[in-house]
Design a protein around this motif. Structure first.
Motif, PDB file in Angstrom:
ATOM      1  N   THR B 447       0.817  -1.213   0.000  1.00 39.14           N
ATOM      2  CA  THR B 447       0.000   0.000   0.000  1.00 39.14           C
ATOM      3  C   THR B 447       0.856   1.271   0.000  1.00 39.14           C
ATOM      4  OG1 THR B 447      -0.128  -0.178   2.399  1.00 39.14           O
ATOM      5  CG2 THR B 447      -1.973  -1.086   1.147  1.00 39.14           C
ATOM      6  N   TYR B 448       2.179   1.111  -0.058  1.00 42.33           N
ATOM      7  CA  TYR B 448       3.050   2.302  -0.102  1.00 42.33           C
ATOM      8  C   TYR B 448       4.175   2.057  -1.108  1.00 42.33           C
ATOM      9  CZ  TYR B 448       5.371  -0.541   3.513  1.00 42.33           C
ATOM     10  OH  TYR B 448       5.953  -1.562   4.225  1.00 42.33           O
ATOM     11  N   GLY B 449       3.750   1.720  -2.343  1.00 43.11           N
ATOM     12  CA  GLY B 449       4.699   1.286  -3.364  1.00 43.11           C
ATOM     13  C   GLY B 449       5.291   2.396  -4.208  1.00 43.11           C
ATOM     14  N   GLN B 450       5.151   3.653  -3.802  1.00 44.13           N
ATOM     15  CA  GLN B 450       5.681   4.766  -4.594  1.00 44.13           C
ATOM     16  C   GLN B 450       7.201   4.662  -4.753  1.00 44.13           C
ATOM     17  OE1 GLN B 450       3.442   5.167  -2.143  1.00 44.13           O
ATOM     18  NE2 GLN B 450       1.725   6.251  -3.047  1.00 44.13           N
ATOM     19  N   ALA B 451       7.654   4.857  -6.007  1.00 44.15           N
ATOM     20  CA  ALA B 451       9.096   4.821  -6.295  1.00 44.15           C
ATOM     21  C   ALA B 451       9.622   6.254  -6.274  1.00 44.15           C
ATOM     22  CB  ALA B 451       9.354   4.170  -7.644  1.00 44.15           C
ATOM     23  N   TYR B 452      10.326   6.590  -5.200  1.00 42.42           N
ATOM     24  CA  TYR B 452      10.820   7.952  -5.012  1.00 42.42           C
ATOM     25  C   TYR B 452      12.153   8.154  -5.732  1.00 42.42           C
ATOM     26  CZ  TYR B 452      13.740   5.620  -1.501  1.00 42.42           C
ATOM     27  OH  TYR B 452      14.623   4.774  -0.871  1.00 42.42           O
ATOM     28  N   ARG B 453      12.509   9.405  -5.897  1.00 42.59           N
ATOM     29  CA  ARG B 453      13.826   9.790  -6.419  1.00 42.59           C
ATOM     30  C   ARG B 453      14.309  10.926  -5.538  1.00 42.59           C
ATOM     31  NH1 ARG B 453      16.259  13.221 -10.356  1.00 42.59           N
ATOM     32  NH2 ARG B 453      17.633  12.119 -11.815  1.00 42.59           N
ATOM     33  N   THR B 454      15.491  10.765  -4.969  1.00 40.91           N
ATOM     34  CA  THR B 454      15.966  11.757  -4.011  1.00 40.91           C
ATOM     35  C   THR B 454      17.488  11.818  -4.063  1.00 40.91           C
ATOM     36  OG1 THR B 454      15.812  12.469  -1.698  1.00 40.91           O
ATOM     37  CG2 THR B 454      16.079  10.116  -2.074  1.00 40.91           C
ATOM     38  N   GLU B 455      18.070  12.658  -3.242  1.00 42.50           N
ATOM     39  CA  GLU B 455      19.524  12.697  -3.148  1.00 42.50           C
ATOM     40  C   GLU B 455      19.959  12.293  -1.752  1.00 42.50           C
ATOM     41  OE1 GLU B 455      21.463  16.190  -4.534  1.00 42.50           O
ATOM     42  OE2 GLU B 455      20.653  15.979  -6.570  1.00 42.50           O
ATOM     43  N   MET B 456      21.027  11.534  -1.693  1.00 36.49           N
ATOM     44  CA  MET B 456      21.605  11.158  -0.399  1.00 36.49           C
ATOM     45  C   MET B 456      23.112  11.329  -0.497  1.00 36.49           C
ATOM     46  SD  MET B 456      19.625   7.636   0.632  1.00 36.49           S
ATOM     47  CE  MET B 456      17.827   7.510   0.551  1.00 36.49           C
ATOM     48  N   THR B 457      23.695  11.747   0.612  1.00 27.02           N
ATOM     49  CA  THR B 457      25.167  11.819   0.633  1.00 27.02           C
ATOM     50  C   THR B 457      25.728  10.413   0.829  1.00 27.02           C
ATOM     51  OG1 THR B 457      25.257  12.096   3.020  1.00 27.02           O
ATOM     52  CG2 THR B 457      25.120  14.113   1.696  1.00 27.02           C
ATOM     53  N   GLY B 458      26.993  10.266   0.472  1.00 26.36           N
ATOM     54  CA  GLY B 458      27.662   8.994   0.705  1.00 26.36           C
ATOM     55  C   GLY B 458      27.630   8.609   2.168  1.00 26.36           C
ATOM     56  N   GLU B 515      34.480   4.225  -8.864  1.00 25.35           N
ATOM     57  CA  GLU B 515      35.072   5.091  -7.841  1.00 25.35           C
ATOM     58  C   GLU B 515      34.488   4.798  -6.461  1.00 25.35           C
ATOM     59  OE1 GLU B 515      34.203   9.012  -9.197  1.00 25.35           O
ATOM     60  OE2 GLU B 515      35.620   8.901 -10.868  1.00 25.35           O
ATOM     61  N   ALA B 516      35.301   5.047  -5.452  1.00 22.51           N
ATOM     62  CA  ALA B 516      34.825   4.909  -4.073  1.00 22.51           C
ATOM     63  C   ALA B 516      33.729   5.948  -3.814  1.00 22.51           C
ATOM     64  CB  ALA B 516      35.975   5.101  -3.100  1.00 22.51           C
ATOM     65  N   ILE B 517      32.735   5.563  -3.029  1.00 22.04           N
ATOM     66  CA  ILE B 517      31.684   6.507  -2.660  1.00 22.04           C
ATOM     67  C   ILE B 517      32.292   7.594  -1.773  1.00 22.04           C
ATOM     68  CG2 ILE B 517      29.557   6.757  -1.288  1.00 22.04           C
ATOM     69  CD1 ILE B 517      28.964   5.378  -3.906  1.00 22.04           C
ATOM     70  N   ASP B 518      32.005   8.842  -2.119  1.00 24.87           N
ATOM     71  CA  ASP B 518      32.526   9.984  -1.362  1.00 24.87           C
ATOM     72  C   ASP B 518      31.499  10.349  -0.280  1.00 24.87           C
ATOM     73  OD1 ASP B 518      33.274  12.440  -0.397  1.00 24.87           O
ATOM     74  OD2 ASP B 518      33.564  13.365  -2.382  1.00 24.87           O
ATOM     75  N   PRO B 519      31.884  10.284   0.998  1.00 25.86           N
ATOM     76  CA  PRO B 519      30.907  10.569   2.063  1.00 25.86           C
ATOM     77  C   PRO B 519      30.260  11.944   1.907  1.00 25.86           C
ATOM     78  CG  PRO B 519      32.971   9.749   2.995  1.00 25.86           C
ATOM     79  CD  PRO B 519      33.219   9.963   1.531  1.00 25.86           C
ATOM     80  N   ALA B 520      30.998  12.901   1.366  1.00 22.20           N
ATOM     81  CA  ALA B 520      30.503  14.279   1.312  1.00 22.20           C
ATOM     82  C   ALA B 520      29.661  14.550   0.065  1.00 22.20           C
ATOM     83  CB  ALA B 520      31.685  15.248   1.353  1.00 22.20           C
ATOM     84  N   ARG B 521      29.760  13.675  -0.956  1.00 22.11           N
ATOM     85  CA  ARG B 521      29.063  13.948  -2.211  1.00 22.11           C
ATOM     86  C   ARG B 521      27.609  13.485  -2.148  1.00 22.11           C
ATOM     87  NH1 ARG B 521      30.122  11.092  -7.983  1.00 22.11           N
ATOM     88  NH2 ARG B 521      27.946  11.558  -8.465  1.00 22.11           N
ATOM     89  N   SER B 522      26.750  14.165  -2.894  1.00 16.01           N
ATOM     90  CA  SER B 522      25.358  13.727  -3.005  1.00 16.01           C
ATOM     91  C   SER B 522      25.190  12.847  -4.231  1.00 16.01           C
ATOM     92  CB  SER B 522      24.429  14.938  -3.124  1.00 16.01           C
ATOM     93  OG  SER B 522      24.177  15.457  -1.844  1.00 16.01           O
ATOM     94  N   TYR B 523      24.411  11.791  -4.064  1.00 14.95           N
ATOM     95  CA  TYR B 523      24.112  10.870  -5.164  1.00 14.95           C
ATOM     96  C   TYR B 523      22.606  10.842  -5.375  1.00 14.95           C
ATOM     97  CZ  TYR B 523      28.892   9.335  -4.320  1.00 14.95           C
ATOM     98  OH  TYR B 523      30.253   9.301  -4.169  1.00 14.95           O
ATOM     99  N   VAL B 524      22.212  10.650  -6.642  1.00 14.48           N
ATOM    100  CA  VAL B 524      20.779  10.509  -6.934  1.00 14.48           C
ATOM    101  C   VAL B 524      20.381   9.070  -6.632  1.00 14.48           C
ATOM    102  CG1 VAL B 524      18.996  10.593  -8.709  1.00 14.48           C
ATOM    103  CG2 VAL B 524      20.840  12.300  -8.700  1.00 14.48           C
ATOM    104  N   VAL B 525      19.416   8.924  -5.737  1.00  8.63           N
ATOM    105  CA  VAL B 525      18.998   7.598  -5.284  1.00  8.63           C
ATOM    106  C   VAL B 525      17.519   7.399  -5.606  1.00  8.63           C
ATOM    107  CG1 VAL B 525      18.715   6.079  -3.286  1.00  8.63           C
ATOM    108  CG2 VAL B 525      20.694   7.607  -3.417  1.00  8.63           C
ATOM    109  N   ALA B 526      17.212   6.280  -6.256  1.00  8.98           N
ATOM    110  CA  ALA B 526      15.807   5.905  -6.481  1.00  8.98           C
ATOM    111  C   ALA B 526      15.512   4.674  -5.638  1.00  8.98           C
ATOM    112  CB  ALA B 526      15.561   5.609  -7.954  1.00  8.98           C
ATOM    113  N   GLY B 527      14.325   4.642  -5.072  1.00 12.93           N
ATOM    114  CA  GLY B 527      13.954   3.498  -4.242  1.00 12.93           C
ATOM    115  C   GLY B 527      12.444   3.423  -4.118  1.00 12.93           C
TER     116      GLY B 527
END
Lengths: 141, 567
Positions: B447-458, B515-527
């Motif tokens: 009942t909560y199957g929405q596929a979001y797109r957001t940014e997350m830092t490493g 490349e190694a994930i950079d803790p400070a960088r933002s990545y586009v994340v879909a889930g």
């Protein structure tokens, strides 16, 4: 995990035998909690047992975590959180003939130990601790 | 309660029933080409009380293919213990021959090939046949549903659970407990429960405002069976309000509540219960710990973690029974209760081989009635699996279904990294098979199957992985939520199950660049399946359908992008 046996001993006083409950997460240093405890006990020895502290293993909402304490015969119970910016949560003071039980909700800034220390009628102190985890939640299945 | 001697006798009786291997009678029967309904149901009725347990059906009314996990790692005291055995280790422990019907039903190897021989499993019309046979032996057998029943299919989603409710009601359970049912929303679950012709139980279902037991869900129900006072206590998933969106059922609180469980056991004993049964959605390791710490429970019927365990696990004086998922199995437990205590047991995990057990005609018709309005939608072919591809979900870190879903999220939502929840439900699709809309809903419906797109830092990505990882691999079972690790697309990492939270995840690598994930960088994340209110995006099943339609033929090989250490 930062809560070492030494830290626990520091909280409880040098003469105390403490059974360390197994927790697996980092915690803020409990020095402020030790200070608040000292103010409550006046440095007296604190022993395990004789007090029940009920708290969830994992908080459903860290902003409002239900806890209850019970120590029959207690005149006062101090509740401390080791990982909050300020460790003092509550002090319950019981009149004569009171059951020595209380329930409230507390706010936890993150995963940490919650301590309850009771002052008994004879002036002795007893303690209980529970590790409460605050999680970001997600995808159980 | 029971003495060690009583248990030894019971174990011997069990051994006699199953033959020298302790289990696997039906595997030998299959090898001899004599897998018959009578043999599958054969049971030497024992004692005076029978329990029938089914759990985690996830709305699978029809038979399914369901591949069991290759990886199901136990930590702490659970390491190497049932149910944390898979593949050859599992078969060796329970005396199961390679390639046998039992190997197919209970382990993952050669799944696609064995599926051709042994066919689909489950189907509530077949379960109805099994129930009828057991009730012919023992008319007052207790039939208990461990929950995760009204969730997990196209028709369940579109009827808000009504299709499963209708079919299960026809099977006449005596009691049920809950987890995913709450994701129907408080109003809907309360509406269904109000009309339920059996007990809706959960000793740990609380009113969130007052932190007091719910007035809608009873903690237990007393039954008289075979002259014995039987108490059935319910325990819902302790972490329902954490693992699932609590905003959908804000008035409810759950939790392990061990002290409460002891109080309830003491209460039913005081009321004269001679047999105490815990109908549980705790998860197997949590149940083992509860069995060891709460005094006075005779039988725990375990659910949530989807384990199919061929023999009861004995913890002190308590037997813990796990009955699999998705309708693949039904457990029958016969108990000898005398002089106010459990003296012995006989148990069989009954595999529901859909081609061997005849469907009950009435229930089959009832199921078809539920499906009829949706049949065109259900059966529409979206694509096919390639000859090299089995789509399955189970596994601690990955499954090919989730690899496909994660890839769909990356491509359809143009993300760097994708996330899919580590749920354990969802049937499998064999090589060269049509993928229907029903198949896609089987692994995505909620009942909560929405596929979001957001940014997350490493840095935040690591926090997420560590947090979910601890929910699975904390060595104290009371801190485990069940489920599996969140599945990640577009990023590889190492995970050390032996470490503590904060130290398990390392070597996070963005796969498209290496490349190694950079803790400070933002990545586009879909889930998808966010527990947060107000999550926006297309429904995951639509997104996956678009992706499969574009591919036409789906070929997915295990990605191997998670390196597991310390197991």
């Amino acid at each position: 995990m930062n809560l070492s046996r030494r830290n626990i001993l520091a909280i409880g006083g040098a003469a105390v035998t403490v059974s360390l409950i197994p927790v697996d997460f980092a915690m803020a240093t409990p020095e402020a909690a030790a200070e608040a405890l000292n103010a409550f006990t006046g440095g007296a020895a604190v022993t395990d047992g004789g007090i029940d502290l009920v708290a969830p293993e994992i908080a459903e909402n860290g902003n409002t975590v239900p806890i209850s304490v019970s120590a029959p015969g207690a005149v006062a119970i101090l509740v401390l959180s080791e990982g909050n910016p300020s460790p003092g949560v509550a002090t319950f003071t019981f009149g004569e003939g009171a059951a020595g039980t209380a329930a409230t909700r507390i706010r936890l800034a993150g995963t940490q130990n919650v301590l309850a220390v009771a002052k008994m009628a004879d002036g002795s102190f007893v303690r209980a601790a529970r590790a409460v985890k605050v999680t970001i939640g997600g995808c159980g299945g | 309660m029971i003495s060690r001697r009583d248990f030894l006798q019971a174990s011997m009786a069990t051994a006699a029933l199953y033959g020298a291997s302790g289990f696997g009678n039906w595997s030998r029967l299959a090898a001899q080409q004599v897998l018959t309904q009578d043999k599958l149901l054969e049971f030497d009725t024992f004692g005076n009380v029978s329990l029938v347990h089914i759990t985690d059906i996830h709305a699978q009314l029809k038979p399914v293919y369901f591949r069991e996990p290759e990886f199901n790692i136990g930590v702490g005291a659970a390491k190497g213990q049932a149910p944390h055995l898979t593949g050859a280790e599992f078969r060796r422990r329970y005396g199961i021959e390679d390639g046998s019907a039992a190997a197919y039903a209970l382990t993952h190897d050669d799944f696609a090939a064995l599926a051709q021989s042994y066919g689909r499993m489950g189907g509530l019309d077949r379960v109805a046949t099994v129930l009828k046979a057991i009730r012919a032996d023992r008319p007052d057998a207790l039939f208990l549903d461990g929950g995760d029943t009204w969730h997990g299919s196209y028709t369940c989603y579109h009827t808000a659970g009504q299709d499963v409710v209708n079919v299960m009601n026809a099977l006449k359970p005596d009691a049920m407990t809950f987890h995913w049912e709450f994701t129907l929303g408080a109003e809907r679950i309360e509406d269904i429960v109000a009309g339920l012709p059996f007990a809706a139980l959960g000793a740990n279902i609380y009113d969130a405002e007052w932190n007091e037991p719910s007035e809608i869900f009873a903690p237990y129900k007393m039954f008289e069976r075979g002259g014995v006072q039987v108490a059935v206590i319910g325990q819902a998933l302790p972490y329902t309000a954490i693992a699932n969106p609590s905003w959908m059922f804000p008035g409810y609180s759950f939790g392990i509540r061990e002290e409460r469980m002891q109080e309830v056991v003491d209460e039913v004993r005081a009321k004269g219960a001679e047999l105490v049964v815990l109908l549980s959605h705790n998860g197997f390791d949590v149940d083992k710990q509860m069995a060891a710490r709460v005094q006075g429970i005779d039988v725990i019927l375990a659910g949530h973690t989807h384990d199919a365990v061929p023999e009861p696990v004995v913890v002190g004086d308590t037997i813990v029974i796990a009955s699999g998922s998705n309708g693949k199995f039904v457990s029958r437990v016969d108990l000898d209760v005398r002089d106010g205590r459990m003296m012995g047991f006989r148990h069989k995990l009954i595999p529901i081989f859909a081609d061997v057990i005849a469907p009950d005609a009435d229930v089959a018709a009832l199921i078809d009635t539920q499906r009829a309005p949706y049949l065109d939608q259900l059966t529409e072919v979206i694509g096919h699996t390639d000859a090299d591809t089995t789509l399955y979900r189970r596994g601690n870190f990955a499954g090919t279904w989730d690899d496909l879903i994660c890839q769909a999220l990356l491509e359809e939502r143009e993300a760097d990294i994708s996330m899919s929840p580590g749920v354990r439900w969802g049937p499998s699709v064999l090589p060269g098979q049509a993928i229907t809309r029903e198949d896609i809903f089987g692994v995505t419906s909620m009942t909560y199957g929405q596929a979001y797109r957001t940014e997350m830092t490493g840095e935040f990505l690591k926090v997420v992985l560590e947090d979910v990882g601890d929910n699975l691999f904390n060595p104290d079972p009371y801190y485990q939520q069940g489920g599996d690790m969140v599945r990640i697309g577009g990023m590889g990492f190492s995970f050390d199950v032996s470490k503590r939270q904060g130290a398990r995840v390392s070597d996070m690598t963005l796969l498209k660049t290496g490349e190694a994930i950079d803790p400070a960088r933002s990545y586009v994340v879909a889930g998808w399946a966010s527990v947060n209110p107000g999550t926006e995006g297309p429904m995951i099943w639509d997104l996956v359908e678009d992706h499969i339609r574009r591919l036409g033929t789906v070929s997915v090989q295990p990605s191997g992008s998670v390196k597991v250490l310390g197991a």
